[in-house]
Design a protein around this motif. Structure first.
Motif, short mmCIF file in Angstrom:
data_model
loop_
_atom_site.label_atom_id
_atom_site.label_comp_id
_atom_site.label_asym_id
_atom_site.label_seq_id
_atom_site.Cartn_x
_atom_site.Cartn_y
_atom_site.Cartn_z
N PRO A 11 13.50 -48.16 55.31
CA PRO A 11 13.26 -46.73 55.50
C PRO A 11 14.45 -45.87 55.07
O PRO A 11 15.54 -45.98 55.62
CB PRO A 11 12.99 -46.61 57.00
N GLY A 12 14.23 -45.07 54.05
CA GLY A 12 15.26 -44.15 53.58
C GLY A 12 16.35 -44.77 52.75
O GLY A 12 17.34 -44.09 52.44
N LEU A 13 16.21 -46.04 52.32
CA LEU A 13 17.31 -46.69 51.61
C LEU A 13 16.77 -47.67 50.57
O LEU A 13 15.87 -48.47 50.84
CB LEU A 13 18.21 -47.44 52.60
N VAL A 14 17.35 -47.54 49.36
CA VAL A 14 17.16 -48.54 48.32
C VAL A 14 18.54 -49.11 48.01
O VAL A 14 19.43 -48.38 47.55
CB VAL A 14 16.54 -47.95 47.05
N ALA A 15 18.74 -50.41 48.29
CA ALA A 15 20.04 -51.05 48.09
C ALA A 15 19.93 -52.08 46.97
O ALA A 15 19.02 -52.93 46.98
CB ALA A 15 20.52 -51.72 49.38
N VAL A 16 20.84 -52.01 46.00
CA VAL A 16 20.87 -52.94 44.87
C VAL A 16 22.20 -53.69 44.94
O VAL A 16 23.27 -53.10 44.86
CB VAL A 16 20.75 -52.19 43.53
N GLU A 21 23.81 -48.03 46.83
CA GLU A 21 22.82 -47.53 47.79
C GLU A 21 22.28 -46.18 47.34
O GLU A 21 23.05 -45.28 46.99
CB GLU A 21 23.44 -47.40 49.18
N LEU A 22 20.96 -46.07 47.38
CA LEU A 22 20.28 -44.81 47.13
C LEU A 22 19.57 -44.42 48.43
O LEU A 22 18.60 -45.05 48.82
CB LEU A 22 19.26 -44.96 45.99
N ARG A 23 20.10 -43.40 49.09
CA ARG A 23 19.56 -42.98 50.39
C ARG A 23 18.72 -41.72 50.21
O ARG A 23 19.15 -40.77 49.57
CB ARG A 23 20.67 -42.72 51.40
N LEU A 24 17.52 -41.73 50.82
CA LEU A 24 16.59 -40.61 50.73
C LEU A 24 16.14 -40.24 52.14
O LEU A 24 15.97 -41.11 53.00
CB LEU A 24 15.37 -40.98 49.89
N PRO A 25 15.93 -38.94 52.40
CA PRO A 25 15.45 -38.53 53.73
C PRO A 25 14.01 -38.97 53.94
O PRO A 25 13.18 -38.90 53.04
CB PRO A 25 15.58 -37.01 53.71
N THR A 26 13.73 -39.45 55.13
CA THR A 26 12.36 -39.85 55.48
C THR A 26 11.69 -38.82 56.37
O THR A 26 10.52 -38.95 56.69
CB THR A 26 12.35 -41.21 56.20
#
Length: 445
Positions: free
Chosen positions: A342-347, A420-425
């Motif tokens: 939730p709210g995070l794409v981690a590579v 890390e690409l963090r997005l608001p949920t």
């Protein structure tokens, strides 16, 4: 998705600026006129009151000099022939024996035009205290509003009587009200004229900016067409010529890069706006990874996540992060793990990492990796020829900020680098971000 409806965000901002300038111009003019009108109204009211006081005061003093005492007897005969007495709206003579209430004599036009007895007693007491002409406002017994002047008449060394003269306030107030109405109408007309002139001048001042925006939009549209057409042709030639898959991948990557850079340029110029829609972030990441040429080395671990975002831009950001990890995260074929929560794409890659001091610098435009010992971002500890375009991470951060999120680098547990690409949920926050970016066009990286 990117909306290209008319007008563009930049044109809409200019139009809002024009309306704001018109409003500011009209408001400033209105404020100045209100101040001037207020001063004029107060000066007029004071001038009329002074004139009225001078009129009744002079008439009362003149009449007080026309009457006299003779051996305690008040002679009022001159009032019958005096022009001042005939010209007064209301006149009377107050006479009293010391210690008693004053009696009223020689009233014109009638007793009902005078104030009540209590007010007459107050007038008499003020004349005795001040021993000079007194001015006051008091209603008549009939309810009319009058301005009064009382001038003393001396009987030897004491005041034996007072001449009372009154004039109505209504006439002066009516004239004052007429002035106020004319000032209000005049100020309103001037404010309307100022608003029209301000709107005209602001429009003429913004014409060069609107022409510049139109020319920039035309240039970007033509650049998009002129760049995409040869790239599509080049791909067809490469396919028909039986070139290697690597050549096709390079052409596809170049095409995506050109598309992303043009989209970014158009958005930063205000020619396009971003439209955030609800989407499954986990499915978008899985689809994006599957479309990569070397997706066999990438593993995706995800859970259902819904965010508000632009699918094309988010896919481009994820693609950039994964391709950077593949290119600079160790030898060819090194594993890359992508995790969606939730709210995070981690590579995560397994490269040498990036020094802490360089982790913000690598997000700047034009910063490229170098040959030597490279990390997951293309930044190297050695020196040599530059690799890449230096736009991948910059675009990823720009997309994150456009979605009111963040992009950063961190050390991965056990070694390697974590992008890390963090997005608001939170839907409310995301909706606020969408409205904000529609107004501004973009947030610079």
């Amino acid at each position: 998705m990117i909306r290209q409806d008319s007008p563009s965000p930049a044109v809409a901002r200019l139009r809002r600026t024009r309306r704001l300038m018109t409003l500011l111009f009209a408001s400033t003019t209105a404020a100045c006129l209100v101040v001037l009108a207020t001063v004029a109204i107060r000066i007029d009211a004071g001038s009329r009151r002074s004139g009225l006081d001078h009129e009744v005061g002079s008439r009362a003093v003149g009449l007080s000099r026309a009457v006299w005492f003779d051996a305690g007897t008040l002679h009022l005969e001159p009032l019958r022939e005096d022009e001042l007495a005939r010209g007064a709206q209301v006149s009377a003579v107050l006479q009293a024996i010391p210690g008693e209430s004053p009696s009223v004599r020689n009233v014109a036009p009638g007793r009902s035009a005078l104030p009540g007895q209590d007010r007459l007693d107050q007038v008499w007491q003020r004349v005795l205290e001040e021993q000079d002409t007194v001015l006051l406002s008091a209603p008549s017994s009939e309810g009319g509003r009058l301005r009064w002047a009382a001038a003393p008449v001396w009987d030897g060394d004491r005041i034996g009587a007072a001449v009372l003269v009154g004039t109505e306030l209504a006439r002066s107030e009516r004239d004052h009200d007429v002035l106020v109405r004319w000032l209000a109408l005049g100020c309103t007309a001037l404010v309307c004229c100022a608003a029209a002139v301000g709107h005209l001048l602001s429009g003429r001042a913004m014409r060069p900016a609107l022409r510049g925006l139109g020319q920039q939009e035309q240039f970007l549209a033509e650049a998009a067409h002129e760049l995409r057409t040869p790239l599509a042709t080049l791909r067809l030639v490469v396919e028909r010529g039986g070139s290697s898959d690597e050549a096709l991948r390079l052409v596809d990557r170049l095409s995506r890069l050109v598309t992303g850079l043009l989209a970014r340029a158009r958005m930063e110029a205000g020619a396009q706006r971003v439209d955030l829609v609800p989407l499954r972030l986990d499915q978008l990441v899985e689809t994006t990874v599957e479309e990569l040429p070397d997706h066999e080395s990438v593993t995706v671990s995800s859970e259902p996540v819904v965010v508000l975002g632009d699918p094309d831009l988010l896919a481009q950001a994820v693609r950039n992060l994964v391709e950077n990890a593949q290119r600079h995260g160790g030898p060819a074929g090194s594993p890359v793990e992508v995790t969606v929560t939730p709210g995070l794409v981690a590579v995560r890659d397994h490269g040498a990492g990036v020094p802490l001091a360089d982790r913000e610098r690598v997000f700047a435009r034009g910063v490229t990796g170098a040959s030597g010992t490279t990390s997951g971002t293309g930044t190297a500890s050695g020196t040599g020829a530059a690799s890449g375009t230096g736009a991948g991470l910059a675009i990823a951060r720009w997309v994150a900020e456009l979605h009111h999120g963040t992009a950063r680098l961190a050390d991965a547990p056990g070694g390697g680098l974590l992008a890390e690409l963090r997005l608001p949920t939170d839907p409310a926050r995301a909706s606020s971000s969408s409205s904000s970016h529609e107004g501004r066009g973009t947030v610079g990286a």
